[in-house]
Design a protein around this motif. Structure first.
Motif, short mmCIF file in Angstrom:
data_model
loop_
_atom_site.label_atom_id
_atom_site.label_comp_id
_atom_site.label_asym_id
_atom_site.label_seq_id
_atom_site.Cartn_x
_atom_site.Cartn_y
_atom_site.Cartn_z
N THR A 13 0.75 -1.23 -0.04
CA THR A 13 0.04 -0.09 -0.02
C THR A 13 0.85 1.29 0.04
O THR A 13 2.01 1.27 0.39
CB THR A 13 -0.86 0.01 1.42
N GLY A 14 0.21 2.18 -0.55
CA GLY A 14 0.92 3.60 -0.48
C GLY A 14 0.14 4.69 -1.21
O GLY A 14 -0.74 4.23 -1.63
N GLY A 15 0.84 5.71 -1.42
CA GLY A 15 0.02 6.80 -1.97
C GLY A 15 0.21 6.78 -3.42
O GLY A 15 1.29 5.98 -4.03
N VAL A 16 -0.35 7.54 -4.20
CA VAL A 16 -0.09 7.57 -5.55
C VAL A 16 1.23 7.98 -6.17
O VAL A 16 1.65 8.85 -5.31
CB VAL A 16 -1.21 8.69 -6.55
N LEU A 139 -5.27 9.82 4.53
CA LEU A 139 -4.14 10.55 4.98
C LEU A 139 -4.07 12.05 4.88
O LEU A 139 -3.12 13.06 5.25
CB LEU A 139 -2.62 9.96 4.85
N GLY A 140 -4.87 12.46 4.08
CA GLY A 140 -4.84 14.00 3.52
C GLY A 140 -6.11 14.75 3.81
O GLY A 140 -6.89 14.52 4.55
N GLY A 148 -15.95 10.96 -3.55
CA GLY A 148 -14.64 10.89 -3.13
C GLY A 148 -14.63 10.31 -1.58
O GLY A 148 -13.76 9.67 -1.41
N ARG A 149 -15.62 11.00 -0.81
CA ARG A 149 -15.45 10.42 0.60
C ARG A 149 -16.00 8.87 0.69
O ARG A 149 -15.64 8.12 1.39
CB ARG A 149 -16.52 11.50 1.31
N LEU A 150 -17.10 8.30 -0.13
CA LEU A 150 -17.47 7.15 -0.42
C LEU A 150 -16.39 6.20 -0.64
O LEU A 150 -16.12 5.18 -0.16
CB LEU A 150 -18.58 7.06 -1.38
N PHE A 151 -15.49 6.60 -1.66
CA PHE A 151 -14.39 5.92 -2.23
C PHE A 151 -13.33 5.66 -1.11
O PHE A 151 -12.81 4.47 -0.71
CB PHE A 151 -13.73 6.57 -3.53
N ARG A 152 -12.93 6.54 -0.27
CA ARG A 152 -12.23 6.75 0.58
C ARG A 152 -12.60 5.66 1.80
O ARG A 152 -11.75 4.84 2.26
CB ARG A 152 -11.89 8.19 1.20
N ASP A 153 -13.69 5.69 2.10
CA ASP A 153 -14.13 5.06 3.18
C ASP A 153 -14.32 3.47 2.73
O ASP A 153 -13.88 2.61 3.62
CB ASP A 153 -15.65 5.45 3.82
N LEU A 154 -14.90 3.15 1.54
CA LEU A 154 -14.85 1.99 0.90
C LEU A 154 -13.43 1.16 0.81
O LEU A 154 -13.30 0.11 1.43
CB LEU A 154 -15.39 1.82 -0.49
#
Length: 180
Positions: A13-16, A139-140, A148-154
């Motif tokens: 895992t990691g950021g883009v 993380l940001g 975007g919030r849904l994607f983050r949580d899922l």
């Protein structure tokens, strides 16, 4: 007695642009055969095609590429080492195909859980190395849009579930790796 460590199931895992895909490829570099599972959607976009081309150029010639959203089937049927890249694009594909970005959260969560269960079973049964790449989210900045919030949580929940099915989790930040 051999001191060689057998690679099992690893979540990277990691950021883009953190270097996670390149690192995941390195983990499997010594494997005689690798099935690379491209899990995301396809976009009619020049930047997206360029990104895919750069990923393909890095891979050894002997690797087989499978473009599919059926991750469980790809992992179970490979018969050799597998690299899944990536859960974030797969999640996007799953929600896009069901057209659920505006659906009630519980409906989307149920769909993702339903699609994730076979993957978790396939990971648990895998007798060959499996490396799964994902994005680390949350993380940001809090996304300004519901999708975007849904994607983050899922994805956060998906990452936790896949991490439980893996032997190791590696976090890649700025090209550096931290084994969690």
């Amino acid at each position: 007695m051999s001191t060689e460590t057998r690679l099992g199931r690893v979540l990277v895992t990691g950021g883009v642009r953190s270097g996670k895909s390149r690192y995941a490829e390195q983990l499997l570099a010594a494997e005689p055969a690798v099935t690379y599972v491209a899990a995301g959607p396809t976009y009619d976009d020049a930047d997206w095609h360029d990104r895919i081309a750069r990923h393909r150029e890095r891979r050894p010639d002997g690797w087989t590429t499978v473009e599919t959203g059926e991750l469980a089937q790809a992992v179970a049927s490979a018969g050799n080492a597998v690299l899944v890249d990536c859960l974030g694009t797969w999640l996007t594909r799953v929600v896009d195909e069901a057209d659920l970005w505006e659906a009630p959260v519980a409906d989307v969560e149920a769909l993702v859980a339903d699609r994730t269960a076979p993957l978790l079973a396939a990971l648990g049964a895998a007798e060959h190395p499996v490396v799964v790449v994902t994005n680390e989210v949350g993380l940001g900045v809090v996304p300004g849009h519901r999708s975007g919030r849904l994607f983050r949580d899922l994805l956060g929940t998906l990452n936790q579930r896949v991490a439980e099915a893996c032997d190791e989790v590696h976090l890649v930040v700025a090209g550096r790796v931290l084994r969690l």
